[in-house]
Design an enzyme around this catalytic site. Structure first.
Site, PDB file in Angstrom:
ATOM      1  N   LYS A 133       0.850  -1.741  -0.054  1.00 11.12           N
ATOM      2  CA  LYS A 133      -0.193  -0.106   0.184  1.00 11.12           C
ATOM      3  C   LYS A 133       0.510   1.004   0.188  1.00 11.12           C
ATOM      4  O   LYS A 133       0.645   2.277  -0.807  1.00 11.12           O
ATOM      5  CB  LYS A 133      -1.393   0.151   1.689  1.00 11.12           C
ATOM      6  CG  LYS A 133      -1.626   1.111   1.170  1.00 11.12           C
ATOM      7  CD  LYS A 133      -2.788   0.912   2.482  1.00 11.12           C
ATOM      8  CE  LYS A 133      -1.979   1.879   3.839  1.00 11.12           C
ATOM      9  NZ  LYS A 133      -2.710   1.560   5.191  1.00 11.12           N
TER      10      LYS A 133
ATOM     11  N   ASP B 191      -6.711   0.586   1.194  1.00 10.23           N
ATOM     12  CA  ASP B 191      -6.300   0.917   2.677  1.00 10.23           C
ATOM     13  C   ASP B 191      -8.173   0.936   3.283  1.00 10.23           C
ATOM     14  O   ASP B 191      -8.502   0.540   1.674  1.00 10.23           O
ATOM     15  CB  ASP B 191      -6.384   2.359   2.918  1.00 10.23           C
ATOM     16  CG  ASP B 191      -6.960   3.718   2.334  1.00 10.23           C
ATOM     17  OD1 ASP B 191      -8.291   3.309   1.883  1.00 10.23           O
ATOM     18  OD2 ASP B 191      -6.952   4.888   2.632  1.00 10.23           O
TER      19      ASP B 191
END
Length: 214
Positions: free
Chosen positions: A120, A138
């Site tokens: 991420k 996320d």
């Protein structure tokens, strides 16, 4: 969700916010990398309160490495998991100096090899700092993609893989900003604000949250 609906969804998000930006404060790729690493399991607001003083004390990987874990920790004490994050920021700064000449690399593999940098974080840095068409999934994007029926999946990687296939190329670079902001401010975790959502007619989520009573 059908192609026409997806096209309409992103066209609406773009119309509402033509030039979306991260809410994290940074001035260069290094500061962005550190800010994103610090934001794991923390809010952007809490990170933005801590990083100005940290970056003033250590504006470069060399300075951050010299500051070290014990020097970094007091600056980020108000951020969750600050001890682990201080250790990681010190270590990734040393690696940037030793392996990359003090520069943030633009390759996923090199980024993910840095301490505290997962997929991420790497996706955010690749997208914002280097203009690559990546999607950082996320908790907000995971929730929004599943609720909308845009890209359903049981893991962030599954959702990311599906999003990369269905998001029209023209919108791909900014897609994660739009979806994060939509999840943060409209499609909230506990009670999505469906009554003011510009995407409600395209959304698969039921039942829709009604307008709150006065």
């Amino acid at each position: 969700m059908q192609k026409a609906a997806i096209q309409s969804l992103f066209a609406r998000l773009q119309a509402a916010n033509p030039q979306p930006r991260s809410e994290l404060q940074y001035r260069n790729p290094f500061e962005l990398l550190v800010a994103v690493a610090l934001s794991a399991q923390a809010t952007d607001v809490s990170v933005n309160k801590a990083t100005p003083a940290l970056f003033a004390a250590a504006p470069t990987p060399q300075a951050m490495a010299a500051l070290g874990e014990d020097g970094i920790a007091p600056y980020i004490r108000t951020i969750g998991l600050y001890r682990t994050k201080a250790k990681n920021v010190a270590a990734l700064s040393r690696m940037l100096v030793e392996l990359h000449g003090g520069q943030v690399p633009s390759q996923r593999e090199a980024l993910e090899a840095l301490p505290g940098v997962g997929r991420k974080t790497a996706n955010v840095v690749l997208n914002i700092a280097f203009g690559q068409a990546t999607l950082a999934v996320d908790t907000h994007i995971f929730r929004v993609a599943n609720r909308l029926g845009l890209a359903r999946g049981k893991t962030p990687l599954e959702v990311e893989t599906k999003l990369m296939k269905v998001v029209p190329a023209a919108y791909l670079h900014d897609a994660h900003h739009w979806l994060i902001l939509h999840g943060r401010y409209v499609c909230k975790a506990r009670k999505p604000e469906c009554w003011r959502c510009d995407l409600a007619d395209l959304c698969a989520h039921q039942p829709k949250t009604p307008v709150p009573s006065a």
